[in-house]
Structure formats: C-alpha cells, structure tokens
Design a protein around this motif. Structure first.
Motif, PDB file in Angstrom:
ATOM      1  N   SER A   1      87.010  32.979 -44.929  1.00 48.56           N
ATOM      2  CA  SER A   1      86.304  33.472 -44.943  1.00 48.56           C
ATOM      3  C   SER A   1      86.812  34.645 -45.130  1.00 48.56           C
ATOM      4  CB  SER A   1      85.502  32.667 -43.462  1.00 48.56           C
ATOM      5  OG  SER A   1      84.738  33.205 -42.527  1.00 48.56           O
ATOM      6  N   ALA A   2      87.899  34.490 -43.817  1.00 46.11           N
ATOM      7  CA  ALA A   2      88.198  35.204 -43.580  1.00 46.11           C
ATOM      8  C   ALA A   2      88.462  36.900 -44.803  1.00 46.11           C
ATOM      9  CB  ALA A   2      90.189  35.221 -43.230  1.00 46.11           C
ATOM     10  N   ILE A   3      89.738  36.275 -45.455  1.00 44.79           N
ATOM     11  CA  ILE A   3      89.448  36.600 -46.748  1.00 44.79           C
ATOM     12  C   ILE A   3      88.527  37.514 -47.380  1.00 44.79           C
ATOM     13  CG2 ILE A   3      89.785  36.705 -49.822  1.00 44.79           C
ATOM     14  CD1 ILE A   3      91.773  34.403 -48.996  1.00 44.79           C
ATOM     15  N   LEU A   4      86.737  37.211 -47.550  1.00 45.17           N
ATOM     16  CA  LEU A   4      85.749  37.620 -47.813  1.00 45.17           C
ATOM     17  C   LEU A   4      85.225  38.358 -47.162  1.00 45.17           C
ATOM     18  CD1 LEU A   4      83.417  34.499 -49.309  1.00 45.17           C
ATOM     19  CD2 LEU A   4      85.186  36.038 -50.644  1.00 45.17           C
ATOM     20  N   ARG A   5      85.647  38.532 -45.964  1.00 48.38           N
ATOM     21  CA  ARG A   5      85.428  39.153 -44.494  1.00 48.38           C
ATOM     22  C   ARG A   5      86.453  40.351 -45.099  1.00 48.38           C
ATOM     23  NH1 ARG A   5      83.046  37.838 -40.208  1.00 48.38           N
ATOM     24  NH2 ARG A   5      82.912  35.199 -39.792  1.00 48.38           N
TER      25      ARG A   5
ATOM     26  N   TYR B   1      68.469  30.714 -49.095  1.00 45.97           N
ATOM     27  CA  TYR B   1      69.502  31.355 -47.837  1.00 45.97           C
ATOM     28  C   TYR B   1      70.872  31.566 -48.708  1.00 45.97           C
ATOM     29  CZ  TYR B   1      65.972  32.464 -44.672  1.00 45.97           C
ATOM     30  OH  TYR B   1      64.855  32.574 -43.942  1.00 45.97           O
ATOM     31  N   LEU B   2      70.732  29.821 -49.256  1.00 45.18           N
ATOM     32  CA  LEU B   2      72.357  29.401 -49.918  1.00 45.18           C
ATOM     33  C   LEU B   2      71.985  29.671 -51.773  1.00 45.18           C
ATOM     34  CD1 LEU B   2      73.319  26.558 -48.126  1.00 45.18           C
ATOM     35  CD2 LEU B   2      74.286  28.853 -48.032  1.00 45.18           C
ATOM     36  N   HIS B   3      71.786  30.406 -52.697  1.00 43.02           N
ATOM     37  CA  HIS B   3      71.257  30.868 -53.738  1.00 43.02           C
ATOM     38  C   HIS B   3      71.742  30.154 -54.960  1.00 43.02           C
ATOM     39  CE1 HIS B   3      68.601  33.007 -52.106  1.00 43.02           C
ATOM     40  NE2 HIS B   3      69.567  34.210 -51.974  1.00 43.02           N
ATOM     41  N   PRO B   4      72.132  29.341 -56.101  1.00 44.95           N
ATOM     42  CA  PRO B   4      72.677  29.285 -56.971  1.00 44.95           C
ATOM     43  C   PRO B   4      73.850  30.369 -57.256  1.00 44.95           C
ATOM     44  CG  PRO B   4      70.942  29.123 -57.073  1.00 44.95           C
ATOM     45  CD  PRO B   4      70.378  29.816 -56.391  1.00 44.95           C
ATOM     46  N   VAL B   5      73.934  31.010 -56.628  1.00 42.80           N
ATOM     47  CA  VAL B   5      74.508  32.428 -56.938  1.00 42.80           C
ATOM     48  C   VAL B   5      76.098  32.024 -56.061  1.00 42.80           C
ATOM     49  CG1 VAL B   5      73.866  34.039 -55.578  1.00 42.80           C
ATOM     50  CG2 VAL B   5      75.518  34.620 -57.153  1.00 42.80           C
ATOM     51  N   HIS B   6      75.247  31.726 -54.649  1.00 43.20           N
ATOM     52  CA  HIS B   6      76.602  31.069 -53.810  1.00 43.20           C
ATOM     53  C   HIS B   6      77.308  30.454 -55.072  1.00 43.20           C
ATOM     54  CE1 HIS B   6      73.931  33.185 -51.190  1.00 43.20           C
ATOM     55  NE2 HIS B   6      74.925  34.302 -50.823  1.00 43.20           N
ATOM     56  N   PHE B   7      77.075  29.378 -55.292  1.00 38.65           N
ATOM     57  CA  PHE B   7      77.535  27.801 -55.329  1.00 38.65           C
ATOM     58  C   PHE B   7      78.440  28.456 -56.912  1.00 38.65           C
ATOM     59  CE2 PHE B   7      74.231  26.062 -53.371  1.00 38.65           C
ATOM     60  CZ  PHE B   7      75.124  25.132 -52.602  1.00 38.65           C
ATOM     61  N   ALA B   8      78.364  29.379 -57.546  1.00 42.67           N
ATOM     62  CA  ALA B   8      78.583  29.804 -58.689  1.00 42.67           C
ATOM     63  C   ALA B   8      79.327  30.852 -58.662  1.00 42.67           C
ATOM     64  CB  ALA B   8      77.772  30.565 -60.011  1.00 42.67           C
ATOM     65  N   ASN B   9      80.083  31.482 -57.561  1.00 44.16           N
ATOM     66  CA  ASN B   9      80.986  31.910 -57.259  1.00 44.16           C
ATOM     67  C   ASN B   9      81.861  30.850 -56.428  1.00 44.16           C
ATOM     68  OD1 ASN B   9      80.150  34.961 -57.156  1.00 44.16           O
ATOM     69  ND2 ASN B   9      79.536  34.747 -55.759  1.00 44.16           N
TER      70      ASN B   9
ATOM     71  N   ARG C   1      78.559  36.934 -48.970  1.00 39.07           N
ATOM     72  CA  ARG C   1      79.755  35.369 -48.381  1.00 39.07           C
ATOM     73  C   ARG C   1      78.900  35.119 -47.323  1.00 39.07           C
ATOM     74  NH1 ARG C   1      81.646  40.618 -45.490  1.00 39.07           N
ATOM     75  NH2 ARG C   1      81.073  40.638 -43.260  1.00 39.07           N
ATOM     76  N   ARG C   2      78.296  36.501 -46.161  1.00 42.48           N
ATOM     77  CA  ARG C   2      76.971  36.649 -45.367  1.00 42.48           C
ATOM     78  C   ARG C   2      76.461  35.033 -44.749  1.00 42.48           C
ATOM     79  NH1 ARG C   2      77.648  41.437 -42.967  1.00 42.48           N
ATOM     80  NH2 ARG C   2      78.263  42.622 -44.408  1.00 42.48           N
ATOM     81  N   PRO C   3      75.824  34.792 -46.159  1.00 45.78           N
ATOM     82  CA  PRO C   3      75.698  32.828 -45.150  1.00 45.78           C
ATOM     83  C   PRO C   3      76.493  32.025 -45.593  1.00 45.78           C
ATOM     84  CG  PRO C   3      73.865  34.413 -47.448  1.00 45.78           C
ATOM     85  CD  PRO C   3      75.358  34.527 -47.356  1.00 45.78           C
ATOM     86  N   VAL C   4      77.395  32.526 -46.312  1.00 43.06           N
ATOM     87  CA  VAL C   4      78.924  31.291 -46.656  1.00 43.06           C
ATOM     88  C   VAL C   4      79.391  31.053 -45.193  1.00 43.06           C
ATOM     89  CG1 VAL C   4      80.406  30.300 -48.283  1.00 43.06           C
ATOM     90  CG2 VAL C   4      78.124  31.935 -48.718  1.00 43.06           C
ATOM     91  N   THR C   5      79.543  32.277 -44.521  1.00 40.22           N
ATOM     92  CA  THR C   5      80.912  32.497 -43.687  1.00 40.22           C
ATOM     93  C   THR C   5      81.011  31.231 -42.395  1.00 40.22           C
ATOM     94  OG1 THR C   5      79.752  33.690 -42.465  1.00 40.22           O
ATOM     95  CG2 THR C   5      81.842  34.541 -43.779  1.00 40.22           C
ATOM     96  N   ARG C   6      79.718  31.239 -42.023  1.00 40.59           N
ATOM     97  CA  ARG C   6      79.817  29.824 -40.745  1.00 40.59           C
ATOM     98  C   ARG C   6      79.398  28.237 -41.625  1.00 40.59           C
ATOM     99  NH1 ARG C   6      75.600  31.276 -36.544  1.00 40.59           N
ATOM    100  NH2 ARG C   6      77.155  33.335 -36.125  1.00 40.59           N
TER     101      ARG C   6
END
Lengths: 451, 164, 230
Positions: free
Chosen positions: A82-86, A274-282, A93-98
């Motif tokens: 989360s820190a690196i992505l920030r 909110y958590l799209h396949p693109v998040h998982f792909a990344n 990153r936004r839906p993923v960080t928390r």
C-alpha cells in the motif's frame, strides 16, 4: 465527483456494516470456536510443561517459529504494498489499500504471539522489554530477539496508525449516515472529524510521511527476522543472502494472502463493482514477479552452498534435496514456482480464479519454505552424533490451525465494523464502475460485464 | 461559538462563495471549507497547504535516534556483561535498535502533529452539517463579527443554510 | 591474575564407560526424565559420550568422544540471549543464570556442539532420589536452559576455602564431578592461566585439537588425539 456516484459508493460500502445475515454469526461462531480451541491448547501446554510440544534435542525450534516467520511474512502484503502504491500514486490502488493494510495489522499481531507461545516461560515474556526493574538488568541489545522486539513493535505501531488514520474520515461518514447507537459508536471513533481543508491537507501529508517511513521499517522487519537465523554459526543458516531472501519471500507470500482476502471480500460482500479483475490481474503480475525473484534467490542460495561444498552445509543441503525432507522441499518448489508461474504468465489464466489458485499454492509453498529453513538445519548441525528428527505435536498443530482461524475471524469482524474499502479515497480517485471503465481497461479481456 | 454557513453541490460555487467572503472583509482564517473528500484543483482547496509536518517528522526521527543511542549505550554500560567476546558497547547490533527507534520517533511525531494541527480528537463541532457526507461542500464562518452577519449571509448567496 | 578454567580430554584414555555422565547427573541435580521422554531425546546429559563407528564391517573401529560444554571464549550461545541469562564470567566460564532464562532456546540453536539442554517438564525426584540432591546446586524449573558449568559450585567452594586460608589455589585442588569419576584419568581440569598446571601442559601438546576449531568459537576444552590403533 457526481453526487449520484458518491451516494452509490457510500451505500454499497456501508451495506455490510448495516445489514447482518445469519451467515455472519455462523462464521464468527465457527471461527471463534477454533480460536478458543487453539487458546486452550496453548493453556494446556503452559499448564503441563513445554514438553507437550514436539520440540526435542536438538530441534529446539519447530512449528512455532515456522509460524512466526510465516505470519510476519504475510504481514508484508499490506502496509508495504500500500505504501509503495501510494508513493508512486498508482490509481488502481484505491480499493485495495485498506483490505491490504488490515492483513498487515492482524498478521503482525498473530505473528508476534508466536515468540511468546514458544517461550519456555511465557509468563516472563516482558523481560524482553527495556524498562527499569528491580533485577537491575536491561535486555541484551546484542541479541537478535531484542532486535525483533524493537522491529516488530515499531512496525506494528506504524502499520496500525497507517491503517487507522485514513479510517477517521470514513468513520465520520458512517456517523453521519447512521442513527442511534451506531451514530454514537462511530461518532466516538471519528474523533470529531469535520473535513476542513486543513484537516485533509494534514492527513494527506501525514499519510505521505508514513508511507515513506513504513517502507524501510517493513524491509528491516523481515531482515531482522532472517537475522534470527543467519546470526547463528550453524550450517544452512549462517548466510548473508538471508536478509533479502526473507524480504522477497515475505512480500511474495503477502501478495498471495492479499489476493485470497480480496477474492473472499469480493464474493461475500458483493464488491464486484469495486474489486475488478484488473486489480487481480495487476496483483497477479506482481505475484509473478515475486515468484521469479524467489526462485532466483533459492537458486542463488542452493548454488553457492553446493559449489562451496562445505561438509556440514552439504549435510543440510542433501537432506533437503534428496533426504528425508525432500518431499517437502520439492512440494515447495512446485507450489512456489511450477504452479503459479504458468497460471500467472498467461493472460487467459490470470483471472480472478486463476490468481486465487496460484495464491493458495504460494501460501502453502511459503509455509513449507519457512519450515524447511528452521527444522532441517537444527536437526543436522555439525556433530552427526547429535542429529535428530522433529515431529509436531497435536498441540502445535492445533495452535497453528487456530491462527488461521484467528486471521479469518479478525478479518470478518473488521469488515463488519469498518468499511473495508476506503470510501473517501475511492471518491477522490473517480472510481471507474465497470461500464465507465471498460474503455480504459479494455486490454483485459477478462473484464467482468456489469449486471 | 456562533457560526454561519452555506452548502453547495459544485466546487465552482464554493470558490465563488469563498471569494465573496473575502470581499466582504472576512479574515482568511475564519473562512472554513468542509467537504467529505479532499478537493484539488481549486484555489480554496490550496489554503492551509503549507506545513511543517515534514520537518517535524524529521525532528521526531532525530529525537528517536538520540533516545536509541542513549538507551543502548546507557544500558550496556550500566551493568557491563561480556557475551561471546563482543565489545560491551557493540555498535553494529546497536545500529539496528537505533534505526527502529528513529523510525518510531518519526512516525509518532507525525501522528501527534497531525492530531494537534487537525484539532482531533475533539468532542463537538459547532460548524458541521450531516449533508456534507452526502457530497455537499460546506462554507462557513466561525464566530463572525456581530456587524458582519448580514454581509456574510449575502456573500454566501444561494447556498446559505443558517447558523447560530 | 584471574583464573581461566579449562579441560583436556585424552581420547586415548577414554573407555566410554559413562561414569562421567552418571557423576555429572548426581553432582548437578540433573533431572532424570524417564524412558518415554528419553526416547524423545529429551534426556539432559550435560556431558555425553559420543560413540562413532569407523570403517566397514568387519573392519570396524569404535571411537568414543566425551562432549561437554566447551566453555568457548567467543561463544555463539552468549550474545543471542535476550536476557543475559547466558553470559561470560570473569573466569572465562559460560555462565547460565537459570532465574533470568525465559526459555527462547536460541542459545541451544546457536551452539554448534549441541551441549545445551532444556527442561521440558518440571523435574521430579521420585523417592528416595530426593535424598541425594546436592544442596550446592539449584534445581531448575520447567522452561529454562541448562548446561555444563565445569561444576562451578566446586570451583567457588575451593576459591572460598583458599581465600579463607589466605593461600593460592593449588593445581588439581578442584575436580569437577566428571574428572573425579574418570577411572582412566582421561579428563584433566585446571587453570589455563597457570602455565605450570597439568591442563596447560596437556593443552600445549601436539596431540591437542579443539572441537570444530574452524568455527572460531575459541573453546577451552582440548581433545588429545588417539595414537593407539586398537
């Protein structure tokens, strides 16, 4: 941002807090029961003596330290990523960080329990802390265990604050959207947050500083965990590669845990929008990179050992390559490389399901890796007369199972009481809903169609 | 504390209201803008941006480093116990503890400063409206001068809600 | 000048009888864990007689090597202890302070010789064994590490006697239990800082070697190599 979108985000993300189904209570009851069983197993061990664990001469560390390293490793998903992505300001990153940062906080708490569970006299664990006492003795700062204490407490403090600070505006939102007891409860948690321009600026600056500070701390934590091993002049442990090797492995297992947690949230809290396949792909690509990095480290470590051909090192080497630990060793290689590599390399299989399968395999593989670092070395030190095997006891296995349940339980409760996706950060980022986002991410053929 | 405030949907209207308040002679630090998310790209959202937070964080780190150095050295010399042929004050291992305490100092200084400057935790806010959480942006004036109330109301324009 | 206690082990003389192990148990109140625990390799032999077979049948040779704490000068077990339970004394001994030990067992892992032992359960002294407990040695509770002390209680007693009589310690005045019980006189104990002592003389022998010397732990136990071909 359009008010309608903002309202939809708030409604979707507050739903888990406001509506509770019987399934939630059932899940909490089951997980809670497992955790209680684990706690009683530990009490049983404390009451009867440490002999109830499977430790023996000369393998004085076993499952507990394996789990310690494993859980501290898992904790490297959240805050670090989360820190690196920030810092690089990655929009996705936004839906993923928390949901990532939560893993860090809870995994650290669980991991930090193990050094206490594994103590011969756990009721004296506080002797690791530096405080003036009537024994007039301070901890030994030359001991890696004291480094552990400082590193883990700094990391835990930092990550909990890193997690909690951005939660304050969301608590204020929940406060405003609810009534009665909930309003009181979240009102207290919101600490009187208004949302003035000044507050936002300070919060964002603080998060920036925290992100900068937490990265070196996270790296140092797992390096120091590796020092627990590499400081001892023992074959298989005494190696300079251990610091980076452990950090890479930690991030590797951490990303895997994050993917599994996200898939769970997506399914059970219906967060498909909110958590799209693109998040998982990344994250899958990140996992693939870490898999390759891990394989590189293992190869480098094995090659140097084999080429150096030291007598005692080779004993440990062969016992893991072809000896009694080899089934575990090769399972580890399969789980950490052979299975995830093709799944994550091919775009066709880098789907949500594919990423979850790869991640489960990585979690198993990384647990085995920790076990294979701790135990074979202790069982095969220099003098062959003192070699010995290790077998975990029921108590150790029960405690280990209960920590996985504890993770599940804490995560479930957290998702029940706190919006698991940062609402205000999502709003700032103009979160793309699938239809609106289709144009931006059309290279991902796997994109889910909006219902 | 008496307040006057207005609610707006569009940031452009907020900018207008803030400019009008300035023209009406309201001191800069009495104008408060409240939103449910940080807003960029407008003049009003860049107020109060300047901060000493980075320097304070660095100061906290320096404090942590000093404390770490003192703690390790002092405790090792308080009851010198040789171990493993190492020096009593062994710098290499001490550096690790010093590093962790440096970072801890920086982190704590940041959070404490954040809490103080953002004025949290606080029990009640007179200047607030739950509509903010629905996406409205609030512009308000805290303890306006008695004679200025009408002028402020006028400056806030269409979005004016009320006050106390 | 401070003493520096050391030992030599003459492998030529060791018959592998195990008297040292028994004597050590009796002297140091080492708990006897029972056969079930011993089968789990939780027996605590502060000194053990390692037995190695060399060669292929029928051409085998039997070798014995008594191994106790090597009292290293650069002991890997000491710095890893978070509570200073394991530390170095002024007389060069590897001290283990049971009351400070919280049982991380890190010292045992760091020790290349595996001569540290853990109390997995509270020790028990079924009657009449309780009558033979040595009052000079504390018993250890569950969860602490213990190891060979070179019979530090005997060293202290002799030093106190010598001080009371206002004289220097004589070479051979102190004998740890293992040395005392060794019928073949394979073990010799004494002050390495006294160049005239028997242990110093034997340590300088060309037959002398340290166990795992290449690790740089600087042990104070010297092994005298076998010369006979039996």
């Amino acid at each position: 941002m359009k008010e309608a979108t903002a309202k939809r985000i708030a409604d979707d993300l507050l739903r888990p807090l406001l509506n509770t189904s019987w399934r939630f209570f059932l899940l909490v009851a089951i997980l809670g029961a497992i955790v209680l069983t684990g706690a009683s197993a530990w009490m049983y061990q404390v009451w009867n003596g440490f002999g109830e664990s499977g430790k023996r001469w000369p393998v004085f560390w076993g499952f507990y330290i394996t789990n310690f390293v494993f859980w501290i490793g898992i904790s490297h998903a959240g805050t670090l990523i989360s820190a690196i992505l920030r810092l690089v300001n990655a929009g996705w990153r936004r839906p993923v960080t928390r949901c990532a940062e939560v893993i860090t906080a809870f995994a650290l708490m669980i991991g930090a329990m193990f050094p206490i569970i594994h103590l011969g006299r756990p009721w004296l664990f506080f002797w690791l802390m530096p405080y003036p006492n009537q024994r007039r003795i301070w901890p030994n700062f030359r001991s890696p265990l004291v480094w552990d204490f400082f590193a883990i407490s700094t990391y835990l403090t930092g990550s909990v604050l890193f997690l909690v600070l951005p939660m304050i505006p969301d608590f204020a939102l929940v406060r405003d959207k609810t009534t009665g007891v909930r309003r009181k409860f979240y009102g207290t948690l919101a600490l009187g947050w208004q949302g003035t321009t000044k507050q936002w600026h300070r919060l964002e600056s603080a998060m920036q500083i925290m992100a900068i500070a937490i990265i070196p701390v996270a790296v140092s934590v797992h390096t120091i965990v590796s020092f627990d091993f590499s400081m001892a002049p023992v074959p298989g442990w005494h190696s300079t590669i251990f610091g980076p090797y452990f950090v890479a492995g930690a991030i590797f297992s951490g990303i895997a845990a994050l993917i599994i947690a996200m898939a769970g949230l997506r399914k059970f809290l219906h967060l498909e929008d909110y958590l799209h396949p693109v998040h998982f792909a990344n994250l899958g690509k990140l996992l693939l990179m870490m898999s390759l990095l891990w394989t590189y480290f293992v190869f480098a470590e094995r090659l140097t050992t084999w080429y150096g051909n030291g007598t005692s090192e080779m004993n440990v080497f062969w016992v893991t390559q072809t000896g009694s630990y080899s089934p575990l060793y090769w399972t580890m290689v399969i789980c950490n490389f052979v299975i995830p590599f093709p799944i994550l390399s091919l775009r066709r299989t880098r789907t949500v399901t594919g990423c979850v399968i790869a991640s489960c395999s990585v979690v198993v593989g990384m647990w085995l890796e920790r076990f294979l670092i701790v135990v074979p070395t202790l069982g095969h030190k220099y003098l062959p007369y003192s070699w010995g095997p290790y077998q975990p006891s029921k108590v150790e296995i029960m405690i280990m199972i209960s920590t996985f349940a504890a993770m599940g339980l804490l995560y479930t409760l957290f998702a029940k009481f706190v919006p698991i996706i940062s609402i205000w950060e999502l709003k700032v980022g103009e979160h793309p809903f699938p239809i609106e986002a289709a144009a931006q991410v059309k290279e991902h053929a796997i994109l889910r169609t909006n219902p | 504390m008496s307040v006057l405030y207005a609610l707006y949907s569009e940031p452009d209207d907020v900018q207008k209201a803030v400019d009008n308040l300035r023209k009406a002679g309201v001191p800069e630090r009495e104008i408060v803008v409240i939103s449910s998310e940080p807003i960029e790209e407008y003049e009003f959202s860049h107020r109060d941006k300047a901060t000493w937070l980075y320097w304070i964080a660095g100061g906290g780190g320096a404090l942590g480093l000093t404390f770490g150095t003192w703690l390790t050295r002092m405790t090792e010399l308080a009851w010198p116990l040789p171990t493993g042929g190492m020096p009593i004050v062994a710098w290499w291992p001490n550096l690790i503890v010093m590093f962790e305490l440096t970072m801890l100092g920086g982190i704590l200084a940041t959070v404490i400063t954040l809490f103080i400057t953002a004025k949290i935790p606080t029990r009640e806010n007179t200047l607030y409206d739950r509509a903010v959480s629905d996406g409205k942006i609030l512009v308000g004036v805290e303890s306006p001068a008695e004679g200025a109330r009408n002028a402020i109301e006028k400056a806030l324009g269409a979005g004016f809600v009320g006050g106390r | 000048m401070a003493h520096r206690w050391g030992m030599t082990v003459d492998l030529d003389r060791c018959t592998g009888c195990g008297a040292c192990v028994t004597a050590c148990h009796a002297e140091n109140n080492i708990a006897v864990v029972g056969d079930a625990q011993a089968a789990k390799s939780r027996a605590m032999h502060w000194i053990r007689v390692e037995r190695y077979w060399e060669g292929d049948f029928p051409d085998v040779r039997l070798k014995f090597r008594p191994v106790m704490c090597q009292q290293c000068d650069a002991a890997p077990c000491e710095p890893v202890c978070p509570t200073y339970a394991s530390h170095h004394t002024e007389e060069g001994l590897n001290a283990q302070v049971y009351n400070r030990c919280i049982g991380t067992r890190y010292c045992a892992n760091a020790c290349p010789y595996n001569v540290r032992f853990f109390d997995f359960y509270n020790p028990q002294w079924p009657k009449p064994l309780h009558l033979q407990l040595n009052p000079d040695v504390s018993v250890r509770e569950v969860g602490v590490m213990e190891k060979c002390t070179f019979c530090v209680q005997r060293i202290s007693a002799a030093e106190i006697d010598a001080k009371a009589e206002k004289r220097e310690l004589k070479d051979g005045e102190i004998t740890p239990a293992c040395v005392q019980s060794c019928s073949a006189k394979a073990l010799v104990f004494g002050d390495l800082n006294d160049p005239e002592s028997e242990v110093s003389r034997l340590s300088r022998s060309t037959r002398g070697a340290k166990l795992l010397e290449e690790l740089g732990t600087l042990p104070k136990v010297t092994y005298l190599a076998r010369q006979t071909q039996v």
